[in-house]
Design a protein around this motif. Structure first.
Motif, PDB file in Angstrom:
ATOM      1  N   GLN A  33      -1.261 -20.714  -9.560  1.00  0.00           N
ATOM      2  CA  GLN A  33      -1.697 -19.704  -8.602  1.00  0.00           C
ATOM      3  C   GLN A  33      -1.234 -20.062  -7.193  1.00  0.00           C
ATOM      4  OE1 GLN A  33      -5.914 -19.205  -8.433  1.00  0.00           O
ATOM      5  NE2 GLN A  33      -5.809 -17.267  -7.325  1.00  0.00           N
ATOM      6  N   THR A  36       2.409 -19.088  -6.769  1.00  0.00           N
ATOM      7  CA  THR A  36       2.641 -17.659  -6.587  1.00  0.00           C
ATOM      8  C   THR A  36       2.317 -17.213  -5.164  1.00  0.00           C
ATOM      9  OG1 THR A  36       0.400 -17.158  -7.388  1.00  0.00           O
ATOM     10  CG2 THR A  36       2.171 -17.172  -9.004  1.00  0.00           C
ATOM     11  N   LYS A  42       7.405 -16.222  -9.486  1.00  0.00           N
ATOM     12  CA  LYS A  42       6.930 -15.494 -10.668  1.00  0.00           C
ATOM     13  C   LYS A  42       6.582 -16.524 -11.733  1.00  0.00           C
ATOM     14  CE  LYS A  42       9.670 -11.351  -9.726  1.00  0.00           C
ATOM     15  NZ  LYS A  42      10.107 -11.795  -8.378  1.00  0.00           N
ATOM     16  N   SER A  44       4.273 -17.657 -15.222  1.00  0.00           N
ATOM     17  CA  SER A  44       3.511 -17.271 -16.406  1.00  0.00           C
ATOM     18  C   SER A  44       3.280 -18.510 -17.250  1.00  0.00           C
ATOM     19  CB  SER A  44       4.276 -16.220 -17.218  1.00  0.00           C
ATOM     20  OG  SER A  44       3.570 -15.917 -18.415  1.00  0.00           O
ATOM     21  N   ILE A  46       1.401 -19.869 -20.900  1.00  0.00           N
ATOM     22  CA  ILE A  46       0.782 -19.535 -22.190  1.00  0.00           C
ATOM     23  C   ILE A  46       0.411 -20.834 -22.871  1.00  0.00           C
ATOM     24  CG2 ILE A  46       1.094 -18.461 -24.443  1.00  0.00           C
ATOM     25  CD1 ILE A  46       3.077 -16.554 -23.159  1.00  0.00           C
ATOM     26  N   GLU A  56      -3.992 -17.900 -21.064  1.00  0.00           N
ATOM     27  CA  GLU A  56      -2.788 -17.395 -20.396  1.00  0.00           C
ATOM     28  C   GLU A  56      -3.049 -17.233 -18.905  1.00  0.00           C
ATOM     29  OE1 GLU A  56       0.284 -13.590 -20.793  1.00  0.00           O
ATOM     30  OE2 GLU A  56      -1.819 -13.375 -21.368  1.00  0.00           O
ATOM     31  N   LEU A  58      -0.940 -15.339 -15.661  1.00  0.00           N
ATOM     32  CA  LEU A  58       0.183 -14.495 -15.283  1.00  0.00           C
ATOM     33  C   LEU A  58       0.042 -14.151 -13.810  1.00  0.00           C
ATOM     34  CD1 LEU A  58       2.706 -12.995 -16.397  1.00  0.00           C
ATOM     35  CD2 LEU A  58       1.238 -10.988 -16.684  1.00  0.00           C
ATOM     36  N   GLY A  59       1.100 -14.387 -13.061  1.00  0.00           N
ATOM     37  CA  GLY A  59       1.064 -14.113 -11.631  1.00  0.00           C
ATOM     38  C   GLY A  59       0.865 -12.634 -11.347  1.00  0.00           C
ATOM     39  N   THR A  63       4.631  -8.581 -14.709  1.00  0.00           N
ATOM     40  CA  THR A  63       3.946  -8.292 -15.967  1.00  0.00           C
ATOM     41  C   THR A  63       4.497  -9.191 -17.077  1.00  0.00           C
ATOM     42  OG1 THR A  63       5.524  -6.566 -16.603  1.00  0.00           O
ATOM     43  CG2 THR A  63       3.611  -5.890 -15.282  1.00  0.00           C
ATOM     44  N   THR A  64       3.806  -9.205 -18.200  1.00  0.00           N
ATOM     45  CA  THR A  64       4.261 -10.032 -19.323  1.00  0.00           C
ATOM     46  C   THR A  64       5.619  -9.560 -19.831  1.00  0.00           C
ATOM     47  OG1 THR A  64       1.975 -10.445 -19.986  1.00  0.00           O
ATOM     48  CG2 THR A  64       3.668 -10.844 -21.631  1.00  0.00           C
ATOM     49  N   PHE A  67       8.303 -10.403 -17.370  1.00  0.00           N
ATOM     50  CA  PHE A  67       8.617 -11.829 -17.368  1.00  0.00           C
ATOM     51  C   PHE A  67       9.596 -12.170 -18.498  1.00  0.00           C
ATOM     52  CE2 PHE A  67       7.897 -16.255 -18.430  1.00  0.00           C
ATOM     53  CZ  PHE A  67       7.918 -16.872 -17.190  1.00  0.00           C
TER      54      PHE A  67
END
Length: 225
Positions: A33, A36, A42, A44, A46, A56, A58-59, A63-64, A67
């Motif tokens: 975080q 970002t 960007k 992500s 998982i 998970e 995600l910034g 979006t997934t 990405f």
């Protein structure tokens, strides 16, 4: 005193392993975080724990799907190609099965028989005989089930009727067999029709059969016998 170094190896204790996983996972998410926000990166993440739990990060600026599209574009690797090939092969197999089943249905209805040889025709005939036997067995079972159900209803109605007749006889016997219009009754036991084993009580009311008075002469009086 400084912090002691932890040996990097699998933690054997399940509880300690889970606690360490949770702490370090939260630390990674916090760092992601910060990246970002500070660097407009960007990011992500998982993660799957040893127990199969999914986590998970995600910034907010991607979006997934975006990405993974960016990953494919940058690395030149098509992530969906193998999956698409499997789907296409599965579709081809299902289409062939559907075509075969449709042909079998038409043949069972008497169509598309010109392409069959004698052995295939004999096999089709045997299959239809077996299917017909199964249909008949199912039909007879359904008929038997309905018949038994109706017979049970009839027996219940016969029992209710017999109980009502007995109740009526008891009430009339309590009144010395007399009815309101001056008649009298006679009760009997009858046998049910069609060879049924249940005996039903029948009540017969006789009208206009009241005993006639008989006059007898005595020496000094007349009395009604």
């Amino acid at each position: 005193m400084g912090r002691g170094k932890i040996e990097i190896k699998k933690i054997e204790n399940a509880t300690n392993r889970q606690v360490t996983y949770s702490k370090r996972r939260n630390g990674l998410f916090k760092k992601a975080q910060e990246l970002t926000v500070l660097c407009d990166a960007k990011v992500s993440l998982i993660m799957f724990s040893s127990t199969g739990k999914f986590h998970e990060f995600l910034g907010p600026n991607i979006t997934t799907k975006g990405f993974f599209d960016l990953y494919q574009k940058t690395s030149g690797i098509d992530l969906w190609n193998s999956h698409y090939e499997r789907m296409r092969e599965n579709y081809r197999r299902l289409k062939e099965i559907n075509k075969k089943l449709r042909r079998e249905i038409r043949q069972r209805m008497g169509g598309d028989l010109n392409e069959l040889n004698i052995k295939e025709l004999q096999a089709l005939e045997a299959n239809m005989d077996s299917a017909l036997l199964s249909i008949r067995e199912r039909k007879y079972y359904a008929i038997k089930t309905q018949t038994d159900k109706h017979k049970k209803k009839v027996r219940n109605l016969e029992e209710r009727h017999a109980n009502l007749v007995l109740d009526l006889e008891e009430k009339l016997e309590g009144e010395h067999g007399m009815v309101e219009n001056g008649g009298y009754y006679e009760s009997g036991m009858g046998v049910a029709a069609n060879g049924a084993s249940n005996n039903l009580y029948a009540l017969r009311l006789y009208q206009n059969h009241q005993p006639e008075p008989i006059l007898q002469h005595g020496t000094n009086d007349l009395r009604l016998a």
